[in-house]
Design an enzyme around this catalytic site. Structure first.
Site, PDB file in Angstrom:
ATOM      1  CE  LYS A 191       4.764   7.726  28.916  1.00  0.00           C
ATOM      2  NZ  LYS A 191       4.889   8.142  30.341  1.00  0.00           N
ATOM      3  CD  GLU A 266      -3.493  20.871  24.685  1.00  0.00           C
ATOM      4  OE1 GLU A 266      -2.562  21.725  24.706  1.00  0.00           O
ATOM      5  OE2 GLU A 266      -4.141  20.527  25.688  1.00  0.00           O
ATOM      6  CB  CYS A 300      -0.816  23.591  27.752  1.00  0.00           C
ATOM      7  SG  CYS A 300      -2.500  23.009  27.839  1.00  0.00           S
ATOM      8  CD  GLU A 399       4.320  25.601  27.946  1.00  0.00           C
ATOM      9  OE1 GLU A 399       4.978  24.692  27.415  1.00  0.00           O
ATOM     10  OE2 GLU A 399       3.081  25.591  28.019  1.00  0.00           O
TER      11      GLU A 399
END
Ligand code: ADP
Ligand code: MG
Length: 496
Positions: A191, A266, A300, A399
Site C-alpha cells: 500500500k 522504520e 526520516c 521530528e
C-alpha cells in the site's frame, strides 16, 4: 536526452489514465467505486485521481497473494529464476528511469535531479542487489551433541507480506520492501502513501512486463486508516513491513501482536549531526546542509539537530545561513531546482507551525523562516536555519519532517554525546572531525542505526539501514533485510 523527451509524453499519458488497484496481475477498480485526489505539490492542483481502496480490496489482494504463495509457479520457481525475474524488473526500471523520476517528482515534489541521479538509480541498484541474494539464502549444518543426529537449518519465506510505505521516497521505499521479500520467495500486498501512489502503479506494469506470476506483487492504493489498517489487521498477512511515523508504527505493532504477525518498522528520527572544532568546515557545512535540506527535509534521517563546537559556532552559523539563502527553491520538475515544495497542505501547515513555535519559544531565525510564494503557487517553504536553540525547545525535540535546522553550540565531546542521545529516536547521526579517535569514539557512542563520518545521507543496497529506540527495529538493505522475510526452520534427522 531522448529518453527524457519521450518520458514527458509517456508520463502525461500515464498520469491521465484511470488508476486502479493491481491485484492478481490485473487492474481492478475499487469495489466501493470511490477514488481519491492526487495533488501536484508544485502547483497545488489535482494531478489525477487514484482508486480509494478499503477492506474489501485488501481482502482480494491478500487472497491473491496467498494463492500465489501456494502456487508452484512461484513456490517451486528456482532461486535463480526468481533472481532473473527481479533483474529483469530492474532492467525495465532502468529503461523507464526518466519516466519514473518525473512521476515521483511531480507526485511528491522531490527535485527532478535528485530523482534522476539519486533515488531512482538507487531503487534500480537495490533491486539488482537483492536479485543476487535469491540464490544465496543459505542454512547451516549444526554439530549437535544430543545424540547421533544430522541437524540443519533451512530459511523459508515468511509468507504473505503487507508492505506500507510513506510518501517521501515513493519508488525507493517500495523497492526496499519488494526486493528482500521477493528474494526470499514471499508474496506481497503493497500500500503506497495516498499522497504519492503513482510511481508504484507505474512499476506494476513493469512487474507484468517482467513476467512475474500473477498475485506475487499486488498493489492497493488508499488511505492509511482505511486500506492500510485493513492490511495490518488481515489475519492472513504473515508480516507487516512498515515505514512511516512512530505513532502509526506503534499502532501497527499493537494490532500485529494479536496474531503474532511479524513486524519491521522504520520510523521517525531527530538525527544529531555533530560538527567538531577540528572539522573541515567547508565540507561540514555543505554536508550538513544536504543533511537537513535534501528532499525538502522530508527524510526520516534528516540531520535536524546540528551541534557545532562553540569555538567555530559563529562562523559555521554564518556559512549555514548563506548556504540556505542561496538554495534554489522551485518547481520540482525544473532541472535547476535544489529544493522543491513540501508534499501537501497538511505538511505545509505543520512545518510552518513548527517554525512559528521555534520563534515563540525564543529561537532566532538566521535564514528563511517562512513560506515562499515567489517560488510558485505550490507548498514552498524557505530553507530555514534556527540559532539560539536549546535542547528543550520543540524544534530540537520533535521530528519536523521539513526544511528546518536547529543549530546549537557544544563545549565537549562527552557533553554532546549525552545531548545527542537524549532523543527518543535513534535512526542516524553525522559526525564531522579530522581526528580519528574522535570519529571512532562518537561513532561508537551515538545511539543510532547509522553513523556517517565526514558524510551525510549516503546509502547503499549492501549496507544495513534501520533504527535504535523509537526509530523502529529491523534492518532493511544488506543481507540483514533477508532476516525480516524468512523464518529459520531447524531439521533433525536421526542417524540411527
Ligand atoms: P506521515 O505522517 O508521514 O504521512 P504516516 O505514518 O501517517 O506518515 O504514513 C505512512 C504510511 O502509513 C502511509 O502509507 C499511510 O497511508 C499509512 N498509514 C497511516 N495510518 C495508518 C494506519 N492506521 N494503519 C496502517 N497504515 C497507516
Ligand atoms: Mg501527489
Amino acid at each position: 536526452m531522448e529518453q527524457s523527451l519521450n518520458a514527458v509524453a509517456a508520463v502525461q499519458n500515464f498520469i491521465h489514465q484511470p488508476h486502479h488497484h493491481y491485484i492478481q496481475g490485473q487492474w481492478v477498480p475499487s469495489q466501493s467505486g470511490l477514488a481519491m485526489e492526487d495533488i501536484d505539490p508544485s502547483t497545488r492542483t489535482v494531478l489525477t485521481h487514484v482508486a480509494r481502496g478499503n477492506g474489501d480490496d485488501i481482502n482480494r489482494a491478500v487472497e491473491a497473494a496467498r494463492q500465489a504463495f501456494r502456487e508452484k509457479s512461484w513456490r517451486q520457481m528456482t532461486p535463480q529464476a526468481r533472481g532473473v525475474l527481479m533483474w529483469k524488473l530492474a532492467d525495465l526500471m532502468a529503461e523507464h528511469l526518466e519516466e519514473l523520476a518525473q512521476i515521483d517528482s511531480l507526485d511528491m515534489g522531490m527535485p527532478l535531479r535528485q530523482a534522476q541521479y539519486g533515488t531512482v538509480p538507487m531503487a534500480i541498484d537495490h533491486m539488482r542487489y537483492m536479485a543476487g541474494w535469491a540464490t544465496k539464502i543459505e542454512g547451516e549444518t549444526i554439530p549437535v551433541s544430543a545424540g547421533p543426529f544430522f541437524n540443519y537449518t533451512v530459511r523459508q519465506p515468511v509468507g504473505v507480506v503487507g508492505a506500507i510505505i510513506p510518501w517521501n521516497f515513493p519508488l525507493l521505499m517500495a523497492v526496499w520492501k519488494l526486493g528482500a521479500a521477493l528474494a526470499a520467495g514471499c508474496t506481497v500486498v503493497l500500500k503506497p502513501a495516498e499522497q504519492s501512489p503513482l510511481s508504484v502503479l507505474r512499476l506494476a506494469s513493469l512487474v507484468t512486463e517482467a513476467g512475474f506470476p500473477p498475485g506475487v506483487i499486488n498493489i492497493v492504493t488508499g488511505y492509511g486508516p482505511e486500506a492500510g489498517a485493513a492490511l495490518v489487521a488481515h489475519p492472513d498477512v504473515n508480516k507487516i513491513a512498515f515505514t512511516g511515523s512512530t505513532e502509526v508504527g506503534k499502532s501497527i505493532m499493537r494490532t500485529a501482536a494479536d496474531r503474532m504477525a511479524r513486524v519491521s518498522l522504520e520510523l521517525g528520527g531527530k538525527s544529531p549531526n555533530i560538527i567538531c572544532a577540528d572539522a573541515n568546515l567547508k565540507r561540514a557545512i555543505s554536508g550538513s546542509m544536504l543533511g537537513i535540506f535534501m528532499n525538502q527535509g522530508e527524510v526520516c534521517s534528516a540531520g535536524s539537530r546540528i551541534y557545532v563546537a562553540r569555538e567555530i559556532y559563529d562562523e559555521a552559523l554564518e556559512q549555514m545561513a548563506a548556504y540556505a539563502q542561496n538554495m534554489r527553491v522551485g518547481m520540482a520538475l525544473d532541472p535547476k531546482t535544489q529544493m522543491g515544495p513540501v508534499v501537501s497542505a497538511e505538511q505545509y501547515e505543520r512545518v510552518l507551525g513548527y517554525i512559528a513555535k521555534g520563534r515563540q519559544e525564543g529561537a532566532k531565525v538566521v535564514a528563511g523562516g517562512g513560506e515562499m510564494s515567489r517560488a510558485g503557487a505550490g507548498f514552498f517553504i524557505e530553507p530555514t536555519v534556527f540559532a539560539q536553540v536549546t535542547d528543550s525547545m520543540t524544534i530540537a525535540r520533535e521530528e519536523i519532517f521539513g526544511p528546518v535546522a536547529a543549530v546549537m553550540p557544544f563545549d565537549s565531546i562527552d557533553e554532546v554525546i549525552e545531548r545527542a542521545n537524549v532523543s527518543a529516536y535513534g535512526l542516524a547521526a553525522g559526525v564531522w572531525t579530522e581526528n580519528v579517535r574522535t570519529a571512532h569514539y562518537l561513532a561508537h557512542s551515538l545511539e543510532a542505526g547509522t553513523v556517517w563520518v565526514n558524510a551525510y545521507h549516503v546509502y547503499d543496497a549492501a549496507a544495513p539501514w534501520g533504527g535504535f529506540k523509537q526509530s523502529g527495529f529491523g534492518r532493511e538493505m544488506g543481507h540483514h533485510a533477508l532476516e525480516l522475510y524468512t523464518e529459520t526452520k531447524d531439521v533433525w534427522i536421526s542417524l540411527q
